[in-house]
Design an enzyme around this catalytic site. Structure first.
Site, PDB file in Angstrom:
ATOM      1  CG  HIS A   3      -1.904   1.040   1.340  1.00  0.00           C
ATOM      2  ND1 HIS A   3      -3.262   0.787   1.338  1.00  0.00           N
ATOM      3  CD2 HIS A   3      -1.791   2.378   1.437  1.00  0.00           C
ATOM      4  CE1 HIS A   3      -3.927   1.921   1.446  1.00  0.00           C
ATOM      5  NE2 HIS A   3      -3.050   2.910   1.511  1.00  0.00           N
ATOM      6  CG  ASN A  53      -4.204   5.827  -0.885  1.00  0.00           C
ATOM      7  OD1 ASN A  53      -3.490   5.252  -0.084  1.00  0.00           O
ATOM      8  ND2 ASN A  53      -5.385   6.336  -0.561  1.00  0.00           N
ATOM      9  CB  CYS A  56      -2.591   9.098   6.409  1.00  0.00           C
ATOM     10  SG  CYS A  56      -2.664   8.523   8.122  1.00  0.00           S
TER      11      CYS A  56
END
Length: 308
Positions: free
Chosen positions: A217, A259, A250
């Site tokens: 990730h 992301n 985040c």
């Protein structure tokens, strides 16, 4: 629509699972509350584009993530095909109760690889976080659910700096021992580089957690997400987390940007001749639509190139 020329490379998997996180990890970071009907259409469009793993929402307390306060309502609106995995994030047993009531068959829990992030995100310590996870995971397994474990701050922490490899492996291995079927190794602030990615995957392999149990990730804060992804593929990883249109970041790490964009990932995978089952044109259309709903452009470079 232009597509990349396919040139296969030795040493790479034939097929990769794209674990789409835009509807959860992406939308939880939006300052505005997105209407639940828009969320449902977004998920349906992602599925229509061929994505078969779509993390839909989170049963975190609305006080902490108000953007996902409509989790139960959203799931009621969805009627996804049987071959689509639709996991949700749960923080604890209360979240699990809500997920079970909604008929969820797969969950994810969120752990920290560092003391400071455990304190800020989980109100816990690095060790005590497992006191919270253990009953949640055991109950989920008893109910026949699959459980994914996220490990955040695997490659660096904004407060602590470098994170020892063995510290990350210890956290991840404990989650596997508790029953998690898969670990997603999070580059939460986007500082990873290819050599670091290889070293961490090798460290897990040495601890008897093979690449088949791992996902990656990546965040693109320093522009390394695709390079890190290619490295992970060469290391045997076949599940990659990404977010349509590059949504997300985040909320607990101010330096983190979005992301890895699913479009950027898909362009790379198609160019390498790796199968995903995802239609790039439909995905671009979906992310373009979503960027209009949010009233802001997408950071995805592939989306910017193909949507013009």
């Amino acid at each position: 629509m232009r597509k990349p020329q396919r040139v296969q490379t030795d040493g790479l998997p034939e097929q990769v699972t794209i674990y789409e996180v835009g509807a959860r990890d992406g939308l939880q970071n939006e300052s505005a509350i997105v209407d639940v009907a828009v969320k449902a259409e977004f998920i349906n469009r992602l599925v229509d584009a061929g994505l078969r793993t779509v993390e839909t929402t989170s049963f975190v307390h609305p006080k902490w993530v108000p953007q996902l306060a409509d989790a139960a309502e959203l799931l009621e609106l969805l009627d996804l095909p049987d071959d689509v995995r639709a996991p949700v994030l749960v923080p604890n047993e209360r979240g699990l109760d809500r997920a079970l009531a909604a008929g969820v068959r797969e969950i994810a829990i969120f752990a920290s690889a560092t003391e400071t992030f455990a304190a800020k995100n989980l109100n816990s310590t690095l060790d005590d976080q497992f006191t919270m996870f253990t009953p949640t995971i055991r109950r989920a397994l008893d109910e026949g659910l699959r459980v994914r474990g996220y490990v955040s701050m695997c490659y660096g922490d904004p407060w602590e700096g470098d994170v020892p490899l063995d510290q990350v492996v210890t956290v991840g291995a404990r989650l596997i021992d508790l029953g998690c079927h898969e670990l997603s190794l999070g580059d939460t602030i986007g500082v990873a580089t290819p050599g670091h990615v290889t070293a961490l995957i090798n460290a897990f392999t040495a601890a008897n957690v093979p690449p088949t149990h791992l996902a990656v990730h990546f965040h693109d804060t320093y522009g390394q997400a695709l390079a890190n992804t290619l490295t992970a593929l060469h290391s045997g990883i076949t599940t990659i987390d990404s977010s349509a249109g590059g949504l997300g970041g985040c909320p607990y790490a101010e330096s983190a940007t979005g992301n890895l964009a699913t479009e950027d990932l898909l362009w790379q995978l198609e160019g390498l001749g790796i199968k995903t089952g995802v239609n790039l044109e439909k995905l671009v259309t979906t992310s373009t639509w979503m960027s209009h709903q949010l009233g802001k452009p997408s950071p995805s470079r592939v989306l910017q190139a193909l949507a013009n």
